[in-house]
Write a protein that holds these residues in place. Structure first.
Motif, PDB file in Angstrom:
ATOM      1  N   ARG A 277     137.582  90.266  89.517  1.00  0.00           N
ATOM      2  CA  ARG A 277     136.566  90.051  88.461  1.00  0.00           C
ATOM      3  C   ARG A 277     136.409  88.559  88.172  1.00  0.00           C
ATOM      4  NH1 ARG A 277     138.928  94.329  86.081  1.00  0.00           N
ATOM      5  NH2 ARG A 277     140.125  93.013  84.654  1.00  0.00           N
ATOM      6  N   LEU A 278     137.561  87.862  88.111  1.00  0.00           N
ATOM      7  CA  LEU A 278     137.515  86.439  87.749  1.00  0.00           C
ATOM      8  C   LEU A 278     136.875  85.601  88.854  1.00  0.00           C
ATOM      9  CD1 LEU A 278     141.009  86.418  86.042  1.00  0.00           C
ATOM     10  CD2 LEU A 278     138.867  85.775  84.908  1.00  0.00           C
ATOM     11  N   TYR A 279     137.175  85.905  90.114  1.00  0.00           N
ATOM     12  CA  TYR A 279     136.523  85.162  91.208  1.00  0.00           C
ATOM     13  C   TYR A 279     135.007  85.380  91.142  1.00  0.00           C
ATOM     14  CZ  TYR A 279     141.036  84.297  93.570  1.00  0.00           C
ATOM     15  OH  TYR A 279     142.291  83.876  93.887  1.00  0.00           O
ATOM     16  N   GLU A 280     134.626  86.639  90.871  1.00  0.00           N
ATOM     17  CA  GLU A 280     133.187  86.924  90.809  1.00  0.00           C
ATOM     18  C   GLU A 280     132.540  86.166  89.648  1.00  0.00           C
ATOM     19  OE1 GLU A 280     133.297  91.146  93.194  1.00  0.00           O
ATOM     20  OE2 GLU A 280     133.214  91.188  91.012  1.00  0.00           O
ATOM     21  N   GLN A 281     133.298  86.058  88.561  1.00  0.00           N
ATOM     22  CA  GLN A 281     132.797  85.304  87.406  1.00  0.00           C
ATOM     23  C   GLN A 281     132.598  83.826  87.785  1.00  0.00           C
ATOM     24  OE1 GLN A 281     135.202  86.240  83.991  1.00  0.00           O
ATOM     25  NE2 GLN A 281     134.326  84.553  82.822  1.00  0.00           N
ATOM     26  N   VAL A 282     133.557  83.274  88.519  1.00  0.00           N
ATOM     27  CA  VAL A 282     133.412  81.884  88.969  1.00  0.00           C
ATOM     28  C   VAL A 282     132.115  81.742  89.762  1.00  0.00           C
ATOM     29  CG1 VAL A 282     134.362  80.053  90.441  1.00  0.00           C
ATOM     30  CG2 VAL A 282     135.900  81.429  89.031  1.00  0.00           C
ATOM     31  N   LEU A 283     131.880  82.732  90.633  1.00  0.00           N
ATOM     32  CA  LEU A 283     130.710  82.619  91.518  1.00  0.00           C
ATOM     33  C   LEU A 283     129.400  82.807  90.764  1.00  0.00           C
ATOM     34  CD1 LEU A 283     132.224  84.330  94.682  1.00  0.00           C
ATOM     35  CD2 LEU A 283     131.634  81.921  94.399  1.00  0.00           C
ATOM     36  N   THR A 284     129.458  83.462  89.583  1.00  0.00           N
ATOM     37  CA  THR A 284     128.215  83.498  88.793  1.00  0.00           C
ATOM     38  C   THR A 284     128.046  82.182  88.034  1.00  0.00           C
ATOM     39  OG1 THR A 284     129.387  84.682  87.070  1.00  0.00           O
ATOM     40  CG2 THR A 284     127.944  86.004  88.457  1.00  0.00           C
ATOM     41  N   LEU A 285     129.184  81.576  87.652  1.00  0.00           N
ATOM     42  CA  LEU A 285     129.092  80.276  86.969  1.00  0.00           C
ATOM     43  C   LEU A 285     128.655  79.178  87.933  1.00  0.00           C
ATOM     44  CD1 LEU A 285     132.344  80.425  84.795  1.00  0.00           C
ATOM     45  CD2 LEU A 285     129.996  80.379  83.948  1.00  0.00           C
ATOM     46  N   ARG A 286     129.128  79.306  89.148  1.00  0.00           N
ATOM     47  CA  ARG A 286     128.752  78.298  90.149  1.00  0.00           C
ATOM     48  C   ARG A 286     128.640  78.971  91.517  1.00  0.00           C
ATOM     49  NH1 ARG A 286     130.270  72.203  91.068  1.00  0.00           N
ATOM     50  NH2 ARG A 286     129.556  72.051  93.206  1.00  0.00           N
TER      51      ARG A 286
END
Ligand SMILES: C[S@@+](CC[C@H](N)C(=O)[O-])C[C@H]1O[C@@H](n2cnc3c(N)ncnc32)[C@H](O)[C@@H]1O
Length: 446
Positions: free
Chosen positions: A35-44
């Motif tokens: 979930r957190l990696y995916e969140q990073v990829l939505t942020l950047r």
């Protein structure tokens, strides 16, 4: 095995999330990390560290194709990242694509010539491809590069022992194991390996002493207890203790490198599949099959075409986790085999057990349980290590595995009520440069 380090400058907006993702990943909290990696990829979008480690995570989830795509995409953005090349190599290696793995490790070393993990992995894949001179050179370079890297000495010791052509190689292997343990007191596999090399060198008293000293330091450790018995320093148990099996194989599962090494020339699953092809109908996906002592799941692809359902059971949670990643099973259980079989009367049409009953001395109980777990007409197929003696006996060998004579096997198979027994002799793998002879046994419930 996978190296988690920062590679690129990370901007503050997503830095904290990426740090949390890596922390969760290291703690094996895969869902949270995902979930957190995916969140990073939505942020950047296309943040290369998140892509790289999401790839590592996908492999751990058994989605290796996506894993390769993520890391390859990350490498398009940061093409000189040695860790990413190394991790991509690890995925190819674990999927059996050795030459692709080799190319990745070579690229990792071009980008970071001191990357000793990549150097170690390169040596392992060269050895696995039986390019022994190149592998020897690569292990040598590893030891030059990282002389205090205990695992490097351990791997060199295994290499020398596996391919020993002279007694000096075996002596050098013992020295490597000694150094590995001296550099890292926690590397107890090196101690176990040292005892085995000493025994093979006919220095049995020294082997016994290694295990006695170890047991004195760790009186509750099942490994030195079992290994002491294996070289005649204590009475042999009727079968390897559950704790010994669990500790041994959980440790083994952690290092796929070692697994590849030990599996050099390992043929038990294929030999059993070939023997079964002579008694089973054409594969039609109609049988309920149990892989008994499934380990990392090497039998799964061979049994799958026969199976309506394919179950696996093993005492080692670490091995079962690897089998889960490899895929192919409908069910996987972590359990002791005899008890597992005894609790499932008439459940299977086929029980296959490759290189597992070698951890059983007395076979009576497990064979009786296997008989009862089969349906009438069902087949049991297993391998054992062969003791060439004429008489009816079992021996615990210095490797920690049991060897059985043909007379013993014939008697206990019949005593379990199994019929139509076929016992063939074959080579199952190599050890210390020598072929290990085994029994390939098929028997049927009447
Ligand atoms: C050498 S590995 C073989 C694994 C696999 N069958 C293969 O051919 O690759 C032996 C396996 O047997 C398992 N094993 C040994 N004794 C066992 C027992 N009593 N119950 C369940 N599993 C056992 C170990 O945990 C290990 O995974």
């Amino acid at each position: 095995m996978f190296v988690h380090t920062w590679a690129t400058e990370v901007a503050p907006a997503y830095r904290a999330v990426l740090a949390q993702a890596l922390q969760a990943h290291r703690a094996h909290e895969l869902d949270a990390a995902e979930r957190l990696y995916e969140q990073v990829l939505t942020l950047r979008a296309a943040q290369p560290d998140a892509m790289h480690y999401l790839g590592v995570l996908r492999h751990q989830q058994g989605r290796s194709k996506e894993a390769v795509e993520w890391i390859a995409a990350a490498l398009k953005i940061t093409p000189h990242h040695p860790d990413a090349h190394n991790n991509l190599g690890n995925i190819h290696k674990e999927c059996g694509r050795l030459s692709e793995a080799e190319s990745c490790y070579r690229r990792a070393l071009e980008c970071g010539p001191d990357h000793y993990n990549a150097q170690s992995n390169l040596a392992v894949v060269l050895e696995a491809q039986e390019r022994l001179d190149e592998a020897f050179e690569a292990y040598g370079k590893l030891l030059q590069q990282a002389p205090r890297y205990a695992q490097g000495h351990y791997l060199m010791g295994l290499f020398l022992r596996s391919h020993a052509q002279h007694v000096q190689h075996m002596e050098q292997s013992a020295e490597c194991f000694r150094t590995a343990h001296a550099l890292d007191g926690g590397n107890v596999r090196a101690l176990e390996a040292l005892g085995i090399s000493l025994y093979v060198l006919d220095r049995r008293d020294e082997a016994v002493q290694v295990y006695r000293d170890w047991l004195e330091r760790e009186p509750d450790n099942p490994i030195p207890r079992h290994m002491l018995a294996s070289c005649g320093g204590a009475p042999a148990p009727p079968r390897a203790d559950d704790a010994y099996v669990r500790d041994t194989f959980d440790g083994f599962a952690e290092s796929f490198d070692e697994q590849l090494l030990k599996n050099l020339g390992y043929r038990a699953p294929q030999v059993l599949a070939d023997a079964l092809a002579q008694v089973l109908p054409q594969p039609s996906g109609s049988l309920d099959v149990l892989d008994a002592g499934c380990g990392t799941g090497l039998c799964a692809p061979l049994m799958r075409p026969h199976a309506r359902s394919l179950s696996g059971v093993d005492l080692s949670g670490g091995m079962v986790e690897k089998a889960r990643q490899r895929g192919g099973y409908d069910m996987l259980d972590v359990a002791e085999l005899t008890a597992f079989l005894a609790a499932r009367p008439h459940a299977y049409d086929l029980v296959i057990s490759a290189d597992t009953l070698v951890y059983f001395g007395r076979l009576q109980d497990v064979l009786a349980a296997a008989h009862d777990a089969l349906r009438p007409g069902g087949w049991l197929a297993f391998t054992l290590e062969a003791n060439a003696g004429e008489e009816d006996r079992i021996e615990l060998s210095p490797s920690g595995r049991y060897q059985h004579t043909r007379a013993y096997v014939e008697r206990v198979v019949a005593a379990a009520g199994l019929q139509n027994a076929r016992i063939a002799s074959d080579t199952l793998r190599r050890e210390g440069g020598q072929p290990v002879h085994g029994w390939v046994v098929l028997a049927q419930r009447g």
